[in-house]
Design a protein around this motif. Sequence first.
Motif, PDB file in Angstrom:
ATOM      1  N   ILE A  31       0.826  -1.210   0.000  1.00 21.17           N
ATOM      2  CA  ILE A  31       0.000   0.000   0.000  1.00 21.17           C
ATOM      3  C   ILE A  31       0.856   1.255   0.000  1.00 21.17           C
ATOM      4  O   ILE A  31       0.600   2.205  -0.755  1.00 21.17           O
ATOM      5  CB  ILE A  31      -0.960  -0.011   1.210  1.00 21.17           C
ATOM      6  N   VAL A  32       1.896   1.270   0.841  1.00 20.43           N
ATOM      7  CA  VAL A  32       2.789   2.435   0.884  1.00 20.43           C
ATOM      8  C   VAL A  32       3.463   2.642  -0.469  1.00 20.43           C
ATOM      9  O   VAL A  32       3.509   3.754  -1.002  1.00 20.43           O
ATOM     10  CB  VAL A  32       3.852   2.276   1.995  1.00 20.43           C
ATOM     11  N   ALA A  33       3.979   1.560  -1.038  1.00 22.68           N
ATOM     12  CA  ALA A  33       4.642   1.663  -2.341  1.00 22.68           C
ATOM     13  C   ALA A  33       3.642   2.085  -3.420  1.00 22.68           C
ATOM     14  O   ALA A  33       3.964   2.897  -4.297  1.00 22.68           O
ATOM     15  CB  ALA A  33       5.284   0.327  -2.713  1.00 22.68           C
ATOM     16  N   GLY A  34       2.426   1.551  -3.358  1.00 26.80           N
ATOM     17  CA  GLY A  34       1.414   1.900  -4.353  1.00 26.80           C
ATOM     18  C   GLY A  34       1.017   3.357  -4.298  1.00 26.80           C
ATOM     19  O   GLY A  34       0.931   4.033  -5.335  1.00 26.80           O
ATOM     20  N   LEU A  35       0.770   3.873  -3.096  1.00 23.64           N
ATOM     21  CA  LEU A  35       0.343   5.265  -2.952  1.00 23.64           C
ATOM     22  C   LEU A  35       1.488   6.253  -3.160  1.00 23.64           C
ATOM     23  O   LEU A  35       1.321   7.299  -3.800  1.00 23.64           O
ATOM     24  CB  LEU A  35      -0.285   5.484  -1.565  1.00 23.64           C
ATOM     25  N   VAL A  36       2.660   5.940  -2.632  1.00 25.70           N
ATOM     26  CA  VAL A  36       3.783   6.880  -2.701  1.00 25.70           C
ATOM     27  C   VAL A  36       4.495   6.832  -4.053  1.00 25.70           C
ATOM     28  O   VAL A  36       4.798   7.874  -4.640  1.00 25.70           O
ATOM     29  CB  VAL A  36       4.787   6.605  -1.559  1.00 25.70           C
ATOM     30  N   LEU A  37       4.759   5.637  -4.549  1.00 26.74           N
ATOM     31  CA  LEU A  37       5.483   5.504  -5.823  1.00 26.74           C
ATOM     32  C   LEU A  37       4.540   5.297  -7.005  1.00 26.74           C
ATOM     33  O   LEU A  37       4.655   5.958  -8.036  1.00 26.74           O
ATOM     34  CB  LEU A  37       6.462   4.335  -5.739  1.00 26.74           C
ATOM     35  N   VAL A  72       0.446   6.437   6.888  1.00 29.08           N
ATOM     36  CA  VAL A  72       1.846   6.802   6.638  1.00 29.08           C
ATOM     37  C   VAL A  72       2.044   7.275   5.198  1.00 29.08           C
ATOM     38  O   VAL A  72       2.677   8.307   4.935  1.00 29.08           O
ATOM     39  CB  VAL A  72       2.772   5.603   6.941  1.00 29.08           C
ATOM     40  N   ALA A  73       1.496   6.535   4.246  1.00 26.82           N
ATOM     41  CA  ALA A  73       1.653   6.880   2.832  1.00 26.82           C
ATOM     42  C   ALA A  73       1.019   8.231   2.522  1.00 26.82           C
ATOM     43  O   ALA A  73       1.580   9.032   1.758  1.00 26.82           O
ATOM     44  CB  ALA A  73       1.034   5.798   1.957  1.00 26.82           C
ATOM     45  N   SER A  74      -0.145   8.508   3.094  1.00 28.96           N
ATOM     46  CA  SER A  74      -0.826   9.777   2.842  1.00 28.96           C
ATOM     47  C   SER A  74      -0.021  10.948   3.371  1.00 28.96           C
ATOM     48  O   SER A  74       0.057  12.009   2.728  1.00 28.96           O
ATOM     49  CB  SER A  74      -2.229   9.753   3.473  1.00 28.96           C
ATOM     50  N   VAL A  75       0.582  10.768   4.537  1.00 31.84           N
ATOM     51  CA  VAL A  75       1.425  11.833   5.108  1.00 31.84           C
ATOM     52  C   VAL A  75       2.648  12.073   4.221  1.00 31.84           C
ATOM     53  O   VAL A  75       3.000  13.227   3.914  1.00 31.84           O
ATOM     54  CB  VAL A  75       1.861  11.465   6.548  1.00 31.84           C
ATOM     55  N   ILE A  76       3.317  10.993   3.809  1.00 34.41           N
ATOM     56  CA  ILE A  76       4.506  11.115   2.944  1.00 34.41           C
ATOM     57  C   ILE A  76       4.139  11.797   1.627  1.00 34.41           C
ATOM     58  O   ILE A  76       4.820  12.739   1.184  1.00 34.41           O
ATOM     59  CB  ILE A  76       5.126   9.731   2.673  1.00 34.41           C
ATOM     60  N   ALA A  77       3.073  11.331   0.990  1.00 35.64           N
ATOM     61  CA  ALA A  77       2.660  11.899  -0.301  1.00 35.64           C
ATOM     62  C   ALA A  77       2.288  13.367  -0.157  1.00 35.64           C
ATOM     63  O   ALA A  77       2.638  14.193  -1.008  1.00 35.64           O
ATOM     64  CB  ALA A  77       1.473  11.108  -0.856  1.00 35.64           C
ATOM     65  N   GLY A  78       1.591  13.713   0.920  1.00 33.68           N
ATOM     66  CA  GLY A  78       1.187  15.101   1.140  1.00 33.68           C
ATOM     67  C   GLY A  78       2.373  16.024   1.351  1.00 33.68           C
ATOM     68  O   GLY A  78       2.437  17.115   0.778  1.00 33.68           O
ATOM     69  N   ILE A  79       3.347  15.574   2.154  1.00 32.64           N
ATOM     70  CA  ILE A  79       4.531  16.406   2.451  1.00 32.64           C
ATOM     71  C   ILE A  79       5.374  16.610   1.193  1.00 32.64           C
ATOM     72  O   ILE A  79       5.759  17.745   0.869  1.00 32.64           O
ATOM     73  CB  ILE A  79       5.378  15.756   3.564  1.00 32.64           C
ATOM     74  N   PHE A  80       5.674  15.529   0.477  1.00 35.27           N
ATOM     75  CA  PHE A  80       6.504  15.658  -0.718  1.00 35.27           C
ATOM     76  C   PHE A  80       5.792  16.442  -1.820  1.00 35.27           C
ATOM     77  O   PHE A  80       6.418  17.233  -2.532  1.00 35.27           O
ATOM     78  CB  PHE A  80       6.933  14.280  -1.222  1.00 35.27           C
TER      79      PHE A  80
END
Length: 446
Positions: free
Chosen positions: A343-349, A416-424
Amino acid sequence: MSVPAQMRRGFADFFHLEVSGSIVLLVATISAMILANSPLTETYFALWETKIGIKVGTFEFIESLLHWINDGLMAVFFFVVGLEIKREFMVGELSSLRKATLPVMAAIGGMLIPALTYIIFNADGAGIRGWGVPMATDIAFALGVLALLGSRIPVGLKVFLTALAIADDIGAVLVIAFFYTAEIHWYWLGIAALLFLLLVSFNVFKVRASYLYLIVAIGIWFAFFESGVHATIAGVLTALFVPTQPRRRPIEFVVWGREKLNELEQVGMQGHDALENHPQHVLAEALRQAARHVQSPLRRLEHTLHPITTYAILPLFALANAGIPLSGGRFFDILLQPVSLGIVAGLVLGKQIGITLFSFLAIRLGLADLPTGVSWVQLYGASWLGGIGFTMSIFVSGLAFLNDSFILQAKAAILVASVIAGIFGFLILFLTSQSQTTAETSEAAA
């Protein structure tokens, strides 16, 4: 007001509502996390298991509070999503093939690549059913991040991200309908089909009474609930039958309204006290009702329900579903599981790669144009914001998994993924975009 001007005004209202709603949603999410990790944790989780329902004779319909929120209130949310989808296809960014191509292609890439990325991590595991989780985008949080950047962001980018998220919602609805339905009871689907035919007859005979649509919509929701197809699908499909034409044409209202205003002026000059002037009240009420009928049922319902879903239903959904225990090192262990990693890899990458790649292909092939005033770097920054899955991803995870441990892993990964994607996404857009004021100053100096 011209159609383009109305569209701009409508988009501005929609954007500001989503942005303010994202703040309420954030507060609800933080509250859920605090409650789930406080001395009230048992009370917090027990609350959502409280049974609520009705019982009449031998008939009973009782579900947990969590089910009422996820299956009942979220059906209202999806009804509003359906209204937005229909509006976009009628007069918005999806109303013509040329306009729709870029956001639709971007949405397809933003769903396909994340799903494939997830499958890479879970191809041989029990969590394979979760491939639909990283496909979703939370429009409220994505637009909320854009709002933080103010005038740095061109309107074209906001419109693109909004249209992309709506196209993404269409994909999410299709995934829920076709892939996350365990067992179908055709008898109940048949009843739903008959009720849909009743809605069609309402449209044919130009029935505009909202309460009739509401009664039939409740019947369709119940039929879907009993059929095995997720009840929220009923919300989207019902919205497609809401009339787009008003009962009274604007030009007719203008002519009629002038006559009534003249009458109102004459009545008001008779010198009666306002409380005693019955003809004045009758005319004012007639004008109010007529003005209401100038607006189409679709716009009227969207205007009424959108704030309710934004400020009440979605925050309540987040409060009930976003509580994740963080005790000890368990949280980090959860994040290292295949479901979480996928999920993290899918949402972030996957999201940023899919949205950017498919947008590039659409423009390079001459199928679409880059939005006015938007650079490729800004579009890439927006693709990161597409990785903010949050509410929609959490909702899909509840349908994809029956195992509580998988659901917990999915929620932790989504957060976690939503926070990373939002910040970047924020940093990329902040560092590569200059405010409108600064740009104008630079041009004047040159």
